[in-house]
Design an enzyme around this catalytic site. Sequence first.
Site, short mmCIF file in Angstrom:
data_model
loop_
_atom_site.label_atom_id
_atom_site.label_comp_id
_atom_site.label_asym_id
_atom_site.label_seq_id
_atom_site.Cartn_x
_atom_site.Cartn_y
_atom_site.Cartn_z
N TRP A 1 0.83 -1.21 0.00
CA TRP A 1 0.00 0.00 0.00
C TRP A 1 0.86 1.26 0.00
O TRP A 1 0.53 2.25 -0.63
CB TRP A 1 -0.90 0.00 1.24
CG TRP A 1 -1.71 1.25 1.43
CD1 TRP A 1 -2.82 1.62 0.73
CD2 TRP A 1 -1.48 2.30 2.39
NE1 TRP A 1 -3.30 2.83 1.20
CE2 TRP A 1 -2.50 3.26 2.21
CE3 TRP A 1 -0.52 2.50 3.38
CZ2 TRP A 1 -2.57 4.41 3.00
CZ3 TRP A 1 -0.61 3.65 4.16
CH2 TRP A 1 -1.63 4.58 3.97
N HIS A 2 1.99 1.19 0.69
CA HIS A 2 2.81 2.39 0.81
C HIS A 2 3.50 2.76 -0.50
O HIS A 2 3.82 3.93 -0.71
CB HIS A 2 3.86 2.21 1.92
CG HIS A 2 3.32 2.48 3.29
ND1 HIS A 2 2.78 1.50 4.09
CD2 HIS A 2 3.24 3.63 4.00
CE1 HIS A 2 2.38 2.03 5.23
NE2 HIS A 2 2.66 3.32 5.21
N GLY A 3 3.76 1.82 -1.37
CA GLY A 3 4.41 2.21 -2.61
C GLY A 3 4.78 1.03 -3.49
O GLY A 3 4.76 -0.13 -3.06
N TYR B 1 4.22 12.36 3.16
CA TYR B 1 3.71 11.01 3.27
C TYR B 1 2.68 10.66 2.20
O TYR B 1 2.38 9.49 1.98
CB TYR B 1 3.10 10.80 4.66
CG TYR B 1 3.12 9.37 5.14
CD1 TYR B 1 2.05 8.52 4.95
CD2 TYR B 1 4.24 8.85 5.80
CE1 TYR B 1 2.06 7.22 5.40
CE2 TYR B 1 4.27 7.55 6.25
CZ TYR B 1 3.17 6.74 6.06
OH TYR B 1 3.20 5.44 6.50
N PHE C 1 3.23 7.93 -0.43
CA PHE C 1 3.21 6.52 -0.06
C PHE C 1 1.80 5.96 -0.17
O PHE C 1 1.61 4.80 0.06
CB PHE C 1 3.74 6.33 1.36
CG PHE C 1 5.16 6.78 1.52
CD1 PHE C 1 6.14 6.30 0.67
CD2 PHE C 1 5.52 7.68 2.49
CE1 PHE C 1 7.45 6.69 0.80
CE2 PHE C 1 6.83 8.09 2.64
CZ PHE C 1 7.80 7.59 1.78
#
Length: 537
Positions: A341-343, A534, A537
């Site tokens: 999910w973050h990247g 943030y 991300f």
Amino acid sequence: MLFQSYIFILLFFPLCLLGFWGLKRQKLLQLWLIAFSLWFYGAASPYYLLLLLGSIAWNYAFFRAIERGIGRVTERVSGSAMERAEYGMERDSSRKRLLLGIGIAGNLALLCFFKYFNAISAGWSQMKGLEDPILQLALPLGISFFTFQQIGFLADAYKGEVGACSLMEYVLFVSFFPYVSSGPIVNAQEMLPQYRQIGRQHLDWAKFSGGLYLFALGLSKKVLLADTFGKAVDAGYGNVAGLSGTDAWLVMLFYTLQLYFDFSGYCDMGRGIAHMLGMELPVNFDSPYKASNIIEFWKRWHITLNRFLRKYVYIPLGGNRKGTARMYLNLFMVFLVSGIWHGAGWNFVLWGALHGALYLVTRAWQRRQPWQLKQPWQLKQPRQQCAADVHVQSGTKKSDVLSVVQHVLCVALTFLFLNFTWMLFRSENLSQAGEFVGRLIGGGFAAPAVQITEAFNLEEFWYVIKILHLDRLPGSELYLCFGFLAVALWIVFFARNAGEREKSFEPNGKTMFVTAFLMIWCVVSLSGVSSFLYYRF
């Protein structure tokens, strides 16, 4: 639009407040907030505003379909009335599950397209021997937050936890500007009742001034600390091969602090804004670097993401209901999902895997040591304590040196692990991360590079140093660098966090002076401010 911008502080939010507390009718006030929220989101790009509105339309349509029970069986079925009713309920439930699945799939498809298109495009171009990717897309602001939020809304609606929700309420729920771009990931149960109270509450000056104070604290975290550390981090990552070992360790530590002050500062600003509008947002950070283990860290860092993953990933996978081995597998899957999910990139997958592995090891250790689960420095105790101020299990004195040393060591080791894994976040790929690790280990000891330390030589401080002739002393170019570092570490490990300060806030001359001073200082420093870190991300 960014919270830390002239247009937001001097125009957007004052106008929003004037209209909000000047108007009286509920529907008009809801429309007022929606209009400002769409202005806030669309200021960066009208195209992404259309994307947000399209996502809202998609999800609201599926919510209404699930709510109405589309597909209810109407044909006659042979057999008793009870058999017909049971058959109809089964068919109805299966179609609702299908609607839920399609709705969630649409959200995930949108998120994956924007998250991973650039990585796929770059890989395809590399396969074809092209130097540059065929096409690169900018990541829409906050897409990870509002997508997860709407997935949770559909899942809650399917379980009957939402109830009625008008289109106006839903648009406000998704687009509300204090959290649309930065979190927290809220749910309908905590926000819809507040939207329905709009127009009925009276201006509470104590809560309003407390919200302004919280906004000033968050703004100073972002502008004065996060962005200052960010300049040094950018300088370091701009020339990883040229870093000494000292530089590499400092840059890694600086990024750990930059990420915390950036994200927690933004969430503090969002909560402060909500308080000035008479509303409440959930706490998203609770002094996470004071955690003595990775489990406690994830109870304190990005709390609403942890809540979302537990409710909508961990529990549907089976949670701890199917045995110990399955529980560990489910926990590890949650961290992999968090990494993805973050990247897009193997560095994010590795980040999730490392956190998941340490989480499982810690969980297994605590299961063997039951008293570990009840350590009083965890969340159930007052949160004012710091690394050097801790009670231990019943029967042990507070002054027990061994217990204090043990706790401080656990905090330090957890913080070291976080530093290393945040380095994976900042690295563009695993190759750069590997190069950075090489500099950490084999870069050698040397005085910090000027390109890194000069980021801290802010004009307002450097002027004072010159007036006092401190610049004539040896090593004067490092004073501000290590001064900033000392202040940041003190805030992280020993000071009360912004939420705790707001709870004890009293509107008096001292607090008003602090608020005004921080606001003015931040406003005059806005010219060099970066965007919210943030959201990418």
